[in-house]
Write an enzyme that holds these catalytic residues in place. Sequence first.
Site, short mmCIF file in Angstrom:
data_model
loop_
_atom_site.label_atom_id
_atom_site.label_comp_id
_atom_site.label_asym_id
_atom_site.label_seq_id
_atom_site.Cartn_x
_atom_site.Cartn_y
_atom_site.Cartn_z
N LYS A 139 0.83 -1.22 0.00
CA LYS A 139 0.00 0.00 0.00
C LYS A 139 0.85 1.25 0.00
O LYS A 139 0.49 2.26 -0.59
CB LYS A 139 -0.91 0.03 1.24
CG LYS A 139 -1.97 -1.05 1.25
CD LYS A 139 -2.89 -0.90 2.44
CE LYS A 139 -2.21 -1.22 3.75
NZ LYS A 139 -2.05 -2.64 4.02
N GLY A 146 3.28 -1.39 8.78
CA GLY A 146 4.64 -1.21 8.29
C GLY A 146 4.60 -0.92 6.81
O GLY A 146 4.24 -1.78 6.02
N HIS A 147 4.89 0.32 6.45
CA HIS A 147 4.97 0.66 5.03
C HIS A 147 6.45 0.77 4.68
O HIS A 147 7.18 1.45 5.38
CB HIS A 147 4.40 2.05 4.76
CG HIS A 147 2.93 2.16 4.93
ND1 HIS A 147 2.06 1.27 4.37
CD2 HIS A 147 2.19 3.08 5.56
CE1 HIS A 147 0.83 1.65 4.67
NE2 HIS A 147 0.88 2.73 5.40
P1 IMP Z 1 -2.26 -6.41 16.26
O1 IMP Z 1 -2.72 -5.48 15.19
O2 IMP Z 1 -0.87 -6.11 16.75
O3 IMP Z 1 -3.25 -6.57 17.37
O4 IMP Z 1 -2.15 -7.88 15.59
C1 IMP Z 1 -3.31 -8.60 15.17
C2 IMP Z 1 -3.04 -9.35 13.87
O5 IMP Z 1 -2.91 -8.43 12.81
C3 IMP Z 1 -1.74 -10.18 13.89
O6 IMP Z 1 -1.95 -11.35 13.13
C4 IMP Z 1 -0.76 -9.26 13.18
O7 IMP Z 1 0.31 -9.99 12.62
C5 IMP Z 1 -1.66 -8.64 12.13
N1 IMP Z 1 -1.18 -7.32 11.66
C6 IMP Z 1 -1.26 -6.15 12.32
N2 IMP Z 1 -0.75 -5.16 11.56
C7 IMP Z 1 -0.38 -5.71 10.39
C8 IMP Z 1 0.19 -5.19 9.18
O8 IMP Z 1 0.43 -3.98 9.01
N3 IMP Z 1 0.44 -6.10 8.20
C9 IMP Z 1 0.15 -7.41 8.33
N4 IMP Z 1 -0.38 -7.94 9.43
C10 IMP Z 1 -0.65 -7.11 10.46
#
Ligand code: IMP
Length: 427
Positions: free
Chosen positions: A16, A40-41
């Site tokens: 993105k 993470g971009h």
């Molecule tokens: P949280 O957002 O840290 O609560 O994580 C919840 C889920 O979303 C986990 O499986 C993370 O690996 C996933 N996740 C959160 N942010 C990202 C992202 O930017 N890219 C891919 N997966 C994400």
Amino acid sequence: MPAITIIGAQWGDEGKGKATDLLGEHVDYVVKFNGGNNAGHTVVIGKEKYALHLLPSGILTPGVTPVIGNGVVVDLAVLFEELTALEERGVDTSKLKLSASAHVIADYNRQLDKVTERFLGSRKIGTTGRGIGPTYADKVNRIGIRVQDLFDESILRGKVEGALELKNQLLGKVYNRRGFTVEAIVDDLLSYADRIAPMVCDTGLLLNQALDRGETVLLEGGQATLLDVDHGTYPFVTSSNATSGGACTGSGIPPTRIDRVVGIVKAYTTRVGEGPFPTELFDESGAYLAQNGHEFGTTTGRPRRCGWYDAVIARYAARVNGVTDFVLTKLDVLGGLDEIPVCVAYDVDGVRHDEMPVNQSDFHHAKPIYETLPGWKEDISGARSFGDLPANAQAYVKFVEEISGGPMSVIGVGPARDETVIINSLT
Ligand code: IMP
């Protein structure tokens, strides 16, 4: 052009940042509307590579006003780390605006994220450990701390006292961890008040006034459709609305003012963390995608799980978000393969499903039904028009377009900003 929303159409990390940055030159505002520093971009400009977690990627485009909307949860330490790192590389960050209604991630939320995951053991979500879920839980529980609270010490203190009464019980009695003092939390949050003051405003008003003047606003979704708390693979999701509806609630821009929704899909599929993933590969093809696509998390460094393109989830994303255009990223990563399978439907206990199964247990053991296309060996990174692509790459794009529910308007053929084939302009 009024407002454009960009969302991830799979499980995140679709690229993105590149699409946002591509549009950034044509827009006046770039808004982050959900999530926090779990995102993470990676944006590559010339020889410089920028990894952003919290800041909208539009911060790198001169002339753009980057906005952190009310739907975001903000870790203030991370905010200033990222700002300082960019300033040291000569990026002007002075235009950044921060919603007075965004919630802040307090130390106890970070701690609770980590201990809850440990406590869940094999049922863990695989979160990024940044305190995202507990902060959104506080928001919904109405015990959250908002950016505006940092400007009234007695209100802040009262809120922190209220929150800690509960959190310290939980940390001590359930998780056997030391609690936090009101003083430590309040002092930490207050230490940012003067620095954020110039950025804080009613960002909803700011953005609607910009639209009134005919300016263009880009709403940049964090995470992705299948990680959305309502529409994703619950409970293996993040805690915010990463779909296009979240762009409205998280920014204060009404749906009637948004006329384009751009869905980002990778030419294959990846996922980090736990949860179902029907096309996941455990063989050398998966390793090929991971290695060729550099599939390691920008935020946690975790290796991403890799699999073939899944048109069932693309169609679902097109429907849930109202996708008007797709951006197909990382097509170059598929180069060199003899054959490329594409998942067109699922087999669940002998029954064909062309749409996402309604029941999560069915999705957990859905088997992909593949159609296999011939691959290509040519390097496609120099392609700048559809006709420059080898015939088999063109056929792959046409095939996934037909079954994904929206036009493939832009195709990514390499990591750099200009390594792109534009079929329909997004602006
Ligand atoms: P949280 O957002 O840290 O609560 O994580 C919840 C889920 O979303 C986990 O499986 C993370 O690996 C996933 N996740 C959160 N942010 C990202 C992202 O930017 N890219 C891919 N997966 C994400």
